[in-house]
Write a protein that holds these residues in place. Structure first.
Motif, PDB file in Angstrom:
ATOM      1  N   THR A  93       0.833  -1.208   0.000  1.00  0.00           N
ATOM      2  CA  THR A  93       0.000   0.000   0.000  1.00  0.00           C
ATOM      3  C   THR A  93       0.865   1.254   0.000  1.00  0.00           C
ATOM      4  N   PRO A  94       0.270   2.399  -0.350  1.00  0.00           N
ATOM      5  CA  PRO A  94       1.034   3.659  -0.316  1.00  0.00           C
ATOM      6  C   PRO A  94       1.636   3.968   1.049  1.00  0.00           C
ATOM      7  N   ALA A  95       0.894   3.674   2.123  1.00  0.00           N
ATOM      8  CA  ALA A  95       1.419   3.945   3.462  1.00  0.00           C
ATOM      9  C   ALA A  95       2.661   3.098   3.753  1.00  0.00           C
ATOM     10  N   MET A  96       2.622   1.828   3.339  1.00  0.00           N
ATOM     11  CA  MET A  96       3.771   0.951   3.551  1.00  0.00           C
ATOM     12  C   MET A  96       4.937   1.380   2.661  1.00  0.00           C
ATOM     13  N   GLN A  97       4.635   1.894   1.505  1.00  0.00           N
ATOM     14  CA  GLN A  97       5.688   2.384   0.614  1.00  0.00           C
ATOM     15  C   GLN A  97       6.502   3.500   1.278  1.00  0.00           C
ATOM     16  N   VAL A  98       5.824   4.366   2.016  1.00  0.00           N
ATOM     17  CA  VAL A  98       6.509   5.465   2.703  1.00  0.00           C
ATOM     18  C   VAL A  98       7.463   4.913   3.764  1.00  0.00           C
ATOM     19  N   ARG A  99       7.012   3.915   4.505  1.00  0.00           N
ATOM     20  CA  ARG A  99       7.837   3.367   5.581  1.00  0.00           C
ATOM     21  C   ARG A  99       9.079   2.647   5.021  1.00  0.00           C
ATOM     22  N   ILE A 100       8.904   1.919   3.940  1.00  0.00           N
ATOM     23  CA  ILE A 100      10.045   1.219   3.347  1.00  0.00           C
ATOM     24  C   ILE A 100      11.011   2.214   2.715  1.00  0.00           C
ATOM     25  N   LEU A 101      10.484   3.295   2.154  1.00  0.00           N
ATOM     26  CA  LEU A 101      11.346   4.334   1.596  1.00  0.00           C
ATOM     27  C   LEU A 101      12.266   4.896   2.665  1.00  0.00           C
ATOM     28  N   ARG A 102      11.735   5.092   3.871  1.00  0.00           N
ATOM     29  CA  ARG A 102      12.558   5.622   4.965  1.00  0.00           C
ATOM     30  C   ARG A 102      13.669   4.637   5.339  1.00  0.00           C
ATOM     31  N   VAL A 103      13.348   3.341   5.307  1.00  0.00           N
ATOM     32  CA  VAL A 103      14.369   2.328   5.608  1.00  0.00           C
ATOM     33  C   VAL A 103      15.514   2.432   4.602  1.00  0.00           C
ATOM     34  N   LEU A 104      15.172   2.601   3.345  1.00  0.00           N
ATOM     35  CA  LEU A 104      16.198   2.673   2.305  1.00  0.00           C
ATOM     36  C   LEU A 104      17.018   3.956   2.399  1.00  0.00           C
ATOM     37  N   GLN A 105      16.357   5.055   2.756  1.00  0.00           N
ATOM     38  CA  GLN A 105      17.047   6.344   2.802  1.00  0.00           C
ATOM     39  C   GLN A 105      17.890   6.511   4.053  1.00  0.00           C
ATOM     40  N   GLU A 106      17.303   6.164   5.193  1.00  0.00           N
ATOM     41  CA  GLU A 106      17.938   6.460   6.479  1.00  0.00           C
ATOM     42  C   GLU A 106      18.588   5.251   7.143  1.00  0.00           C
ATOM     43  N   THR A 149       9.491  -8.302  -8.180  1.00  0.00           N
ATOM     44  CA  THR A 149       8.099  -8.145  -8.618  1.00  0.00           C
ATOM     45  C   THR A 149       7.924  -8.734 -10.005  1.00  0.00           C
ATOM     46  N   ASN A 150       6.710  -9.177 -10.287  1.00  0.00           N
ATOM     47  CA  ASN A 150       6.372  -9.595 -11.645  1.00  0.00           C
ATOM     48  C   ASN A 150       5.518  -8.534 -12.340  1.00  0.00           C
ATOM     49  N   ARG A 151       5.352  -7.382 -11.687  1.00  0.00           N
ATOM     50  CA  ARG A 151       4.556  -6.297 -12.241  1.00  0.00           C
ATOM     51  C   ARG A 151       5.441  -5.267 -12.944  1.00  0.00           C
ATOM     52  N   ASN A 152       4.805  -4.468 -13.775  1.00  0.00           N
ATOM     53  CA  ASN A 152       5.490  -3.355 -14.428  1.00  0.00           C
ATOM     54  C   ASN A 152       5.359  -2.144 -13.521  1.00  0.00           C
ATOM     55  N   LEU A 153       6.406  -1.828 -12.744  1.00  0.00           N
ATOM     56  CA  LEU A 153       6.328  -0.754 -11.766  1.00  0.00           C
ATOM     57  C   LEU A 153       6.316   0.621 -12.428  1.00  0.00           C
ATOM     58  N   ASP A 154       6.857   0.717 -13.629  1.00  0.00           N
ATOM     59  CA  ASP A 154       6.766   1.999 -14.340  1.00  0.00           C
ATOM     60  C   ASP A 154       5.310   2.333 -14.646  1.00  0.00           C
ATOM     61  N   GLU A 155       4.538   1.323 -15.029  1.00  0.00           N
ATOM     62  CA  GLU A 155       3.104   1.551 -15.263  1.00  0.00           C
ATOM     63  C   GLU A 155       2.397   1.889 -13.953  1.00  0.00           C
ATOM     64  N   ALA A 156       2.809   1.225 -12.867  1.00  0.00           N
ATOM     65  CA  ALA A 156       2.195   1.504 -11.560  1.00  0.00           C
ATOM     66  C   ALA A 156       2.486   2.943 -11.133  1.00  0.00           C
ATOM     67  N   ARG A 175       4.980   4.719  -5.651  1.00  0.00           N
ATOM     68  CA  ARG A 175       5.762   5.946  -5.523  1.00  0.00           C
ATOM     69  C   ARG A 175       6.991   5.903  -6.438  1.00  0.00           C
ATOM     70  N   GLU A 176       7.174   6.985  -7.161  1.00  0.00           N
ATOM     71  CA  GLU A 176       8.305   7.062  -8.070  1.00  0.00           C
ATOM     72  C   GLU A 176       9.628   7.109  -7.312  1.00  0.00           C
ATOM     73  N   ASP A 177       9.658   7.845  -6.184  1.00  0.00           N
ATOM     74  CA  ASP A 177      10.909   7.934  -5.417  1.00  0.00           C
ATOM     75  C   ASP A 177      11.288   6.585  -4.820  1.00  0.00           C
ATOM     76  N   LEU A 178      10.291   5.788  -4.424  1.00  0.00           N
ATOM     77  CA  LEU A 178      10.603   4.450  -3.914  1.00  0.00           C
ATOM     78  C   LEU A 178      11.143   3.562  -5.031  1.00  0.00           C
ATOM     79  N   LEU A 179      10.564   3.676  -6.208  1.00  0.00           N
ATOM     80  CA  LEU A 179      11.050   2.880  -7.334  1.00  0.00           C
ATOM     81  C   LEU A 179      12.512   3.208  -7.624  1.00  0.00           C
ATOM     82  N   TYR A 180      12.867   4.499  -7.598  1.00  0.00           N
ATOM     83  CA  TYR A 180      14.260   4.873  -7.838  1.00  0.00           C
ATOM     84  C   TYR A 180      15.186   4.283  -6.778  1.00  0.00           C
ATOM     85  N   ARG A 181      14.725   4.285  -5.517  1.00  0.00           N
ATOM     86  CA  ARG A 181      15.538   3.738  -4.428  1.00  0.00           C
ATOM     87  C   ARG A 181      15.703   2.223  -4.549  1.00  0.00           C
ATOM     88  N   LEU A 182      14.636   1.554  -4.954  1.00  0.00           N
ATOM     89  CA  LEU A 182      14.701   0.099  -5.094  1.00  0.00           C
ATOM     90  C   LEU A 182      15.506  -0.316  -6.316  1.00  0.00           C
TER      91      LEU A 182
END
Length: 545
Positions: free
Chosen positions: A345-358, A380-387, A394-401
């Motif tokens: 979910t978007p909320a979980m995306q924010v939390r994982i982004l913080r793990v990657l950044q900090e 993932t088996n999904r197309n995250l660019d389409e997502a 989140r685009e910033d999370l995709l860049y971090r991953l």
């Protein structure tokens, strides 16, 4: 069997030869093991008793028949990608059978004009075991049986006379044995002095008659026998042993990035082995002594996923009766693998982004962050660019991953890897199921190579396990593989026709396919079809009328 694929490099002795009741058999053709020293003494005696010319003729004809018999077996057992692969298989067989370390150096083939030009090399051949100084007087140092074999094999493949002439030989002190092979027309008058060594009975006619008899015998054996013995040693990792350039590029990239802590995104279809690949990367990294923990993000609701990853403090939510460490902390100094990352979910995306950044996490119910030393690999088996374009990721999370992205191609795009992977899985299943002699029969190869494997590695593993469970005596036969793999043609369309079948015709075809897979056993066929034996008998009688 249209569309099935086999290549010369796919041939394995353990899948070609059966040991049964004290006999060695290559799919119906009996083999015998003999001593090269005994053969060498036999060669000397022939030269001494009959003279060099007649001895050369007899031994060349022996090799010629041997080669034609092997070529007939290869054409009978397999469907080949093309005529070039069938020709190359002859040299692969010479190596497998111990005649020599044979290699094909060049091949020029014109199937329309039916012309052929081959150059081959033999090393450590059976003919070089005896020193040239030990040869009977008058004998020229040449590999007569190998020349005969190559000529016989290529002649049957081409349906036209092909002759090899040896240019140099180890018996004469050369570094290796080399020979040139051409069709009779391409040789012209140059071949005339050598033709007398190949004259004799109608070898081709005899081989073709033998082939017809063997086909009939093979059908009879298929009804009676199910499994063969012998265990082929497996591979340490099918990633390392992959033959395809596509997989080798992926492995090379993985090995280069494994030693760094950059975040990694593994993409690919369901079942390609993304988690197995992540574990391979972890195992060769400097974090290998620490744990790798894995979690399927799409399998848990958000609340449970959050507590699994980050941990919680006692009382943080109903049921949290004590402090609990999350997976990020459990993987300290190691790797966290987040599968199906596109499902969070978007909320979980924010939390994982913080793990990657900090590089820090916060347990549920706490207000103080905790530092973590981990590497994150997501898949993932999904197309995250389409997502991202749709606003669900989140685009910033995709860049971090996606600091580094590795895409694992599906099996249908790297068919060269199917057999090494299948054999790796065979070894794995042999230990799991307690079947030490588990192996493929060679007749399975074409089916495995031809299937598109929409479920990729997972489908292949399940298919092989099914076949292993159904096997007898430890050998996997085609009738143990799922019908989706051994079935012929498109569903609902008979081979050679584009017209859809009626329901009754499809039922008839399916019943016949099941009967074939059970070797004509109606009791077993009825059980597979889910009908009584009486119903099966009635349906078969209806077909006859």
């Amino acid at each position: 069997m249209k569309g099935r694929i086999v290549k010369a490099a796919d041939l394995e002795i353990g899948e070609l030869v059966e040991v049964r009741d004290g006999n060695l058999n290559l799919h119906g053709r009996r083999l015998v093991i003999h001593s090269i020293h005994a053969f060498e003494q036999f060669r000397r005696d022939i030269v001494t008793m009959l003279g060099c010319e007649e001895a050369r003729r007899l031994i060349t004809r022996f090799g010629f028949f041997w080669g034609q018999a092997d070529a007939a077996a290869m054409r009978r057992v397999f469907e080949w990608t093309d005529l070039s692969e069938l020709l190359e298989a002859g040299f692969r067989l010479q190596s497998i059978e111990g005649a020599a370390k044979a290699s094909l150096k060049s091949l020029e083939l014109d199937e329309i004009e039916r012309t052929l030009h081959l150059e081959c090399e033999w090393r450590d051949s059976v003919s070089t075991e005896t020193k040239a100084s030990e040869q009977p007087s008058g004998e020229r140092p040449e590999c007569w049986e190998l020349v005969g074999y190559a000529s016989g094999y290529a002649s049957l493949c081409m349906d036209k006379s092909v002759y090899f002439v040896e240019q140099q030989c180890e018996r004469s002190g050369d570094l290796c044995c080399r020979a040139i092979g051409k069709d009779v027309d391409s040789w012209g008058d140059e071949i005339l002095p050598y033709l007398r060594y190949f004259e004799g009975d109608d070898i081709k006619g005899n081989v073709e008659q033998l082939t017809r008899e063997l086909r009939k015998k093979t059908r009879q054996i298929a009804v009676q026998r199910k499994q063969l013995d012998a265990l082929r040693k497996g591979k340490v990792s099918f990633f390392i042993e992959g033959r395809s350039n596509a997989l080798r590029r992926v492995v090379d990239l993985a090995e280069r990035v494994a030693q760094f802590d950059s975040s990694l995104l593994i993409t690919g279809e369901t079942g390609v082995g993304k988690e197995v690949f992540a574990r391979y990367i972890h195992d060769i990294s400097h974090r290998s002594k620490a744990p790798m923990v894995a979690l399927n993000c799409g399998a848990l609701p958000e609340t449970l996923l959050e507590s699994e990853l980050f941990g919680c403090r006692a009382g943080a939510f109903t049921g949290a009766v004590r402090d609990r460490v999350g997976l990020f902390e459990q993987a300290e100094h190691g790797t966290v693998f987040l599968d199906e990352i596109g499902d969070i979910t978007p909320a979980m995306q924010v939390r994982i982004l913080r793990v990657l950044q900090e590089k820090e996490i916060m347990r549920l119910g706490e207000s103080e962050p905790r530092k973590v030393d981990i590497r994150v690999i997501a898949a993932t088996n999904r197309n995250l660019d389409e997502a991202v374009a749709n606003g669900t990721f989140r685009e910033d999370l995709l860049y971090r991953l996606r600091v580094i992205e590795i895409e694992i191609p599906p099996l249908r795009q790297r068919r060269e890897d199917i057999l090494p992977l299948a054999r790796f899985l065979i070894e794995k299943l042999a230990r799991k199921l307690g079947l030490p002699n588990l192996r493929f029969d060679a007749t399975c190869v074409d089916y495995l190579q031809a299937h598109d494997w929409p479920g990729n590695v997972r489908e292949l593993e399940n298919a092989i396990e099914r076949a292993a469970v159904l096997s007898r005596d430890g050998t996997i036969m085609p009738d143990g593989l799922p019908l989706s793999i051994v079935g012929h043609g498109k569903p609902g369309v008979r081979e050679g026709s584009s017209r859809p079948l009626s329901l009754a015709q499809m039922e008839d075809d399916h019943i016949q396919l099941v009967l074939t897979s059970t070797g004509g056993n109606r009791t077993q066929a009825a059980k597979i079809l889910g009908i009584s034996q009486a119903t099966l008998w009635r349906k078969l009688k209806q077909r006859e009328t």
